[in-house]
Design an enzyme around this catalytic site. Structure first.
Site, PDB file in Angstrom:
ATOM      1  N   GLU A  52       3.366 -26.395   5.852  1.00  0.00           N
ATOM      2  CA  GLU A  52       3.098 -25.950   4.486  1.00  0.00           C
ATOM      3  C   GLU A  52       2.110 -26.863   3.765  1.00  0.00           C
ATOM      4  O   GLU A  52       1.354 -26.420   2.897  1.00  0.00           O
ATOM      5  CB  GLU A  52       4.406 -25.861   3.697  1.00  0.00           C
ATOM      6  N   PHE A 114      21.855 -22.454   1.336  1.00  0.00           N
ATOM      7  CA  PHE A 114      20.918 -22.789   2.413  1.00  0.00           C
ATOM      8  C   PHE A 114      19.461 -22.673   1.953  1.00  0.00           C
ATOM      9  O   PHE A 114      19.065 -21.653   1.391  1.00  0.00           O
ATOM     10  CB  PHE A 114      21.171 -21.861   3.606  1.00  0.00           C
ATOM     11  N   GLN A 115      18.702 -23.705   2.211  1.00  0.00           N
ATOM     12  CA  GLN A 115      17.270 -23.772   1.867  1.00  0.00           C
ATOM     13  C   GLN A 115      17.011 -23.460   0.386  1.00  0.00           C
ATOM     14  O   GLN A 115      15.996 -22.847   0.040  1.00  0.00           O
ATOM     15  CB  GLN A 115      16.447 -22.851   2.770  1.00  0.00           C
ATOM     16  N   LYS A 164      14.515 -14.172  -3.554  1.00  0.00           N
ATOM     17  CA  LYS A 164      14.420 -13.079  -2.594  1.00  0.00           C
ATOM     18  C   LYS A 164      14.861 -11.748  -3.193  1.00  0.00           C
ATOM     19  O   LYS A 164      14.280 -10.690  -2.895  1.00  0.00           O
ATOM     20  CB  LYS A 164      15.292 -13.420  -1.369  1.00  0.00           C
ATOM     21  N   MET A 471      -8.966 -49.076   5.946  1.00  0.00           N
ATOM     22  CA  MET A 471      -9.106 -49.602   4.587  1.00  0.00           C
ATOM     23  C   MET A 471      -7.988 -50.592   4.263  1.00  0.00           C
ATOM     24  O   MET A 471      -8.212 -51.605   3.580  1.00  0.00           O
ATOM     25  CB  MET A 471      -9.123 -48.453   3.576  1.00  0.00           C
TER      26      MET A 471
END
Length: 571
Positions: A52, A114-115, A164, A471
């Site tokens: 993602e 969940f999630q 959803k 760096m």
């Protein structure tokens, strides 16, 4: 179902098309399935990513290189939280994104299901706006609002959190999606009184200098900048993100000032009597110590965001408005002064303090980057990661056009460069796109090689491989008695074999004498992405360097023999 109804997800896709969206970068999951299902029934292009974070950087690169709003689509929970780095990157650099996040059912919110994650709450400090949609009937209006907010004024990322059950619900097919935002207004035109005051200051200045930032790029002010420069004979320097707004081949271009800017840009700023900042926020890598930043020079600040005025550097004249509009108005008030001696000094500084690097010994990163710049003639779209290679790219990869140099400026996000190149190539299919990356940052998002291979994108991945987090090693070398800690990237893969495993073409260059031949071969390869693994000198440092928190007059042109104090500034 009523015949005039559709799912909210289908309406969402319809609105995206109406907003001009051509492709979406995303990765599915349970809470986002209704949206992906609607997507499958449309002709909208989906670019399936491997992570993602990669999706948000691709949308970012798409937006920066095209001027359009980039769109990412992910699922709930970890899918959504994985976007936060990309969202912060876009927020820091004023990039218009709309990030669509699937979410648990509205009845499950707050129950640790969940999630489920409160991505709206988490995102508040790093977004321009965040929506959580609870009423399906409001979804069309909210999506249109999201695009309006992301792409207008000072652009920025907008999250739309989509439960959803909301996207699965049926709504009126004819819902227009109209909206009203009475509290959101944008001041495009500058105050005429302030513009006249600025014009008088510029016309009477003997040593004026323009500092061009990302705001000038975003507003499309290249033509207006050039008109003022050539009328008034004012030298120009640019921030990292302002690169390309004014052609770097122009005699009056000084390149980037600041921590790793050109010596002549820093010297010119130290000599100037007036600095005109256009869409630049006087960031700490230029201002160093803002409280005593170049006190000899008066300062004019042109910016669309009033929050930036006097935020870090106190200015003598402020104009709030769109850079293109303000410069266009300013031009008419300007009366040519006498800058002949100033321009003569600028030309002398450029002759006496050019960018340089060692040509002998092992292959130098600067050589590879400079040669790629020469071969692409300033016409390539360049993306970078973050680190030494980023600064060398800023110094040696010359850019002639706006939206042709894409880098993570404010956030300094390692792993940005390669996925941003994917977005830029999709937005500009006819252009040569070069991703200049280091071996550290590239490994953070390299699974997106699959994405680039699947899409057959002819991106040139110029890998500056020194087997170090260069760096950080440079800072430890210069300021911490060379006590190296956590910077040796032992165990790096063979990047050519890695490329082959992904079905990607690989080139390797180790000798200076082979650079042009290898780069030409890579530029001629257009059947998909290719990696150019440039194995370069491990211990080179980037110079010039102004230690963090110090004034520009403390610039180092090379490594001093005496021990250096630890820098007082941040990073």
């Amino acid at each position: 179902m009523n015949k005039k109804q559709c799912t909210a997800a289908a309406k969402l896709i319809e609105i995206l098309k109406n907003q001009g969206v051509e492709c979406i970068f995303g990765l599915p999951g349970g809470s986002a399935i209704p949206i992906f299902d609607a997507l499958a029934q449309s002709d909208m292009k989906l670019v399936l990513t491997r992570h993602e974070q990669g999706a948000t950087h691709m949308a970012d690169g798409y937006a920066r290189s095209s001027g359009k709003v980039g769109v990412a689509l992910v699922t709930s929970g970890p899918g959504a939280t994985n976007t936060l780095t990309g969202i912060m990157t876009a927020m820091m650099d004023s990039v218009p994104l709309v990030v669509l996040c699937g979410q648990q059912l509205t009845t499950n919110l707050g129950l640790d299901t969940f999630q489920e994650a409160d991505v709206s709450g988490m995102s508040y400090p790093i977004v321009k706006h965040s929506f959580l949609v609870k009423d399906p009937e409001e979804l069309p209006s909210i999506i249109n609002q999201a695009f309006h907010i992301a792409g207008t004024g000072r652009p920025g990322p907008v999250i739309v959190d989509l439960p959803k059950d909301v996207t699965s619900a049926y709504i009126d097919e004819d819902t227009s999606g109209e909206f009203s935002l009475p509290g959101y207004s944008i001041r495009k035109e500058g105050d005429p009184k302030a513009i006249k005051e600025a014009a008088d200051m510029i016309s009477s200045a003997e040593k004026p200098i323009l500092l061009i930032g990302h705001g000038a790029v975003i507003s499309g002010a290249s033509r207006e900048v050039k008109a003022i420069v050539e009328k008034m004979q004012i030298p120009v320097c640019n921030t990292l993100l302002g690169k390309g707004c004014f052609p770097e081949s122009h005699d009056l271009n000084l390149g980037m000032p600041g921590m790793h800017g050109t010596a002549y840009a820093n010297m010119a700023l130290c000599e100037s009597d007036l600095i005109i900042s256009v869409g630049s926020r006087w960031d700490d890598r230029i201002a160093g110590s803002p409280s005593d930043f170049l006190p000899q020079a008066k300062k004019i600040h042109i910016d669309i965001d009033p929050v930036e005025i006097n935020k870090t550097v106190k200015v003598d004249c402020a104009i709030i408005g769109d850079a293109k509009s303000v410069l266009d108005s300013l031009y008419g008030y300007l009366e040519k002064g006498n800058t002949q001696r100033w321009v003569k000094l600028i030309r002398r500084l450029k002759r006496e303090y050019p960018l340089k690097y060692k040509k002998e010994g092992k292959l130098r990163a600067q050589h590879v980057i400079e040669e790629m710049s020469r071969l692409t003639k300033g016409e390539a779209i360049v993306t970078t990661d973050v680190g030494q290679h980023q600064m060398w790219a800023a110094q040696f990869f010359k850019t002639e056009h706006s939206r042709h140099f894409l880098s993570s400026g404010g956030a300094g996000t390692m792993g940005f460069g390669f996925p941003a190149a994917i977005g830029a190539q999709l937005a500009n299919p006819g252009k040569t796109v070069v991703a200049v990356v280091g071996d550290g940052g590239f490994q953070m998002t390299l699974p997106e090689l699959s994405t680039a291979v699947n899409e057959k994108l002819p991106i040139k991945i110029l890998l500056i491989n020194n087997n170090y987090l260069g760096m950080v090693r440079q800072w430890q070398h210069m300021f911490y008695d060379n006590r190296l800690s956590g910077v040796d990237l032992v165990g790096n893969p063979d990047f050519i074999k890695l490329a082959s495993a992904y079905g990607c073409k690989g080139f390797r260059v180790k000798r200076s004498a082979d650079v042009r031949k290898v780069l030409n071969a890579a530029l001629e390869y257009n059947d998909g992405p290719c990696i150019i693994d440039a194995e370069v000198e491990k211990y080179d440092n980037v110079f010039p360097m102004v230690p963090s928190g110090a004034g520009l007059d403390k610039m180092l042109l090379s490594m001093p023999r005496k021990k250096l104090e630890k820098p007082k500034g941040g990073t």
